[in-house]
Design a protein around this motif. Structure first.
Motif, short mmCIF file in Angstrom:
data_model
loop_
_atom_site.label_atom_id
_atom_site.label_comp_id
_atom_site.label_asym_id
_atom_site.label_seq_id
_atom_site.Cartn_x
_atom_site.Cartn_y
_atom_site.Cartn_z
N GLN A 64 111.92 84.66 42.55
CA GLN A 64 112.40 83.64 41.62
C GLN A 64 111.89 82.24 41.99
N PRO B 35 110.40 83.23 37.03
CA PRO B 35 111.63 83.96 36.66
C PRO B 35 111.30 85.36 36.17
N SER C 93 112.85 88.22 36.49
CA SER C 93 113.93 89.03 35.94
C SER C 93 114.12 88.78 34.46
N ILE C 94 113.97 87.53 34.03
CA ILE C 94 114.09 87.21 32.61
C ILE C 94 112.95 87.86 31.83
N GLU C 95 111.75 87.79 32.38
CA GLU C 95 110.60 88.41 31.73
C GLU C 95 110.80 89.91 31.62
N MET D 224 113.62 91.56 31.26
CA MET D 224 114.54 91.86 30.18
C MET D 224 113.83 91.78 28.82
N GLN D 225 112.94 90.83 28.66
CA GLN D 225 112.20 90.71 27.40
C GLN D 225 111.27 91.91 27.20
#
Length: 454
Positions: A412, A416, A418-420, A422-423
């Motif tokens: 992180q 980021p 983790s956000i990528e 999820m997408q």
């Protein structure tokens, strides 16, 4: 006919009473030969034509032996003689041997060598020599020397003084000599006197020079800069003011020994002595590419300590190779082949993530690989098979395992991820969409990820 020695014998059989009578003279001749016992021969034939059309040849003539009552002919039946045709035979032209190759036509650069041959001329209508009389071949003994050449003189500089006598300079450059060529001869710089009206005013300061480096890196030091007074005045005054300035620099406090992380050896890497607040860098381990960093922090008590190394920029060689293989699958050009290639990529990535010995940078690389796989399915309008969908979500489950929490926090720091991720999951579910119906509306369970058909 019968043969006796080299002679041909013609025998005569009794004639029938019914045959016609021979002329009287032939009967008399035969009667005479029978009485005397001498053989008879026919006259010689005409001489044959000469065996050659030019030069010396031979001719032949023959005769036949007529031998009644079994007697033998005497003398040869064949004769030959030399015949000389008046025509002379043609003599063709003949090349003599080639001469040796000549020296190169130039002592440097590209030239040519030559050799020649002579033709013995034809006679009596013979054919001339065929082929070239001269041969050439290129030669290149050495590169020609290139002498240095003077370029144009520069413009004269400004006069060294703003008043009274001074000097001006100009210079020129010499192009580089090559291959043993000579350097330029003559001066590369010239100077001449110049004159400005005598000074009647005060001298003028030149611009300030750059500040020198600070004498200390912390706890305060000094740096200085200077300027010069332009020109030697004759009737005027010297420049007013100072020609030097001094100021303080690096006034921040130097860290105390306890505020500096000492040299440390961790994970087969040497971490050098580093002040608190700074980063130290090392190469990633041998099985990965990139750099790893480690921060020296200050505790609440003001004591420096090493934090854990960050591997967010380290990518294992296997993950790097897998990412490169995606380009190879996309280069196949056919949708079905590209889709099959992406299914193979997810299978390989599943094997890698199940080993659990990856770096924080590998987490980010895994997200990027899943993004490329998803985008390829989207462009190809290709829905992966059920086992491919199973592998995809199992990879996600492996990445989000609780053991990887610290690695996600490490990653992180630079992105980021983790956000990528999820997408990417959202896009993948949208792609498989109706394909999820193959599971007959059943739930797909992986360790910590639960998905259901939309």
């Amino acid at each position: 006919f019968g043969m006796m020695g080299d002679h041909t014998i013609k025998s005569q059989r009794p004639r029938s009473v019914h045959e016609k009578r021979v002329p009287q003279e032939q009967a008399d001749a035969a009667k005479f030969m029978a009485q005397t016992g001498e053989s008879g021969v026919e006259e010689w034939s005409q001489w044959s034509t000469c065996s050659v059309t030019c030069g010396q040849g031979s001719q032949v003539r023959t005769r036949t032996c007529v031998s009644p009552y079994g007697t033998h002919c005497s003398g040869p039946l064949r004769e030959s003689r030399v015949c000389n045709n008046t025509a002379l035979c043609p003599v063709h032209g003949v090349w003599e041997e080639w001469s040796p190759w000549s020296l190169c036509s130039f002592t440097c650069g590209r030239g040519q060598r030559t050799r020649t041959r002579s033709c013995t001329p034809p006679q009596y209508g013979g054919r001339p020599c065929e082929g070239p009389e001269t041969h050439h071949k290129p030669c290149n003994i050495a590169l020609c020397p290139v002498d240095g050449q003077w370029q144009e003189w520069s413009s004269w500089s400004q006069c060294s003084v703003t008043c009274s006598n001074g000097t001006q300079q100009r210079s020129r450059q010499c192009t580089a000599a090559a291959h043993g060529g000579s350097e330029c001869r003559g001066p590369w710089a010239e100077s001449r006197e110049c004159y400005n009206p005598e000074c009647t005013a005060n001298g003028q300061w030149n611009h300030w020079g750059h500040w020198s480096g600070c004498s200390k890196s912390c706890d305060g030091g000094w740096e200085r800069r200077i300027r010069t007074c332009q020109g030697a005045v004759i009737t005027g005054q010297q420049c007013e003011g100072m020609g030097e300035e001094v100021r303080r620099c690096s006034e921040q406090r130097c860290p105390a020994p306890y505020e500096i992380c000492p040299e440390d050896y961790l994970m087969s890497m040497v971490w050098k002595r580093t002040p608190a607040g700074d980063l130290a860098f090392n190469q990633c381990p041998l099985n990965a590419t990139g750099t790893t960093s480690r921060r020296c922090s200050l505790s609440l008590h003001g004591v420096a300590f090493w934090e854990q190394p960050s591997f967010a920029r380290c990518i294992s060689n296997e993950y790097r190779h897998l990412q490169h293989s995606i380009k190879e699958h996309l280069a196949k050009g056919q949708r079905m082949l590209a889709g099959d290639g992406m299914s193979q990529v997810t299978k390989t990535l599943l094997d890698l993530t199940q080993r659990k010995n990856f770096y924080a940078g590998d987490l980010l690389m895994s997200v990027e690989i899943l993004r490329n796989v998803t985008d390829t399915f989207k462009r190809a309008s290709y829905i992966p098979a059920s086992d491919g969908v199973q592998n995809f979500f199992q990879i996600v489950s492996n990445l989000l395992d609780e053991e990887n929490k610290e690695k996600w926090e490490d990653a992180q720091q630079i992105y980021p991820g983790s956000i990528e991720l999820m997408q990417v999951i959202e896009d993948f579910i949208h792609i498989v969409g109706m394909g999820m119906m193959d599971f007959q509306n059943s739930y797909l369970m992986t360790g910590n990820v639960v998905t259901s058909p939309p």
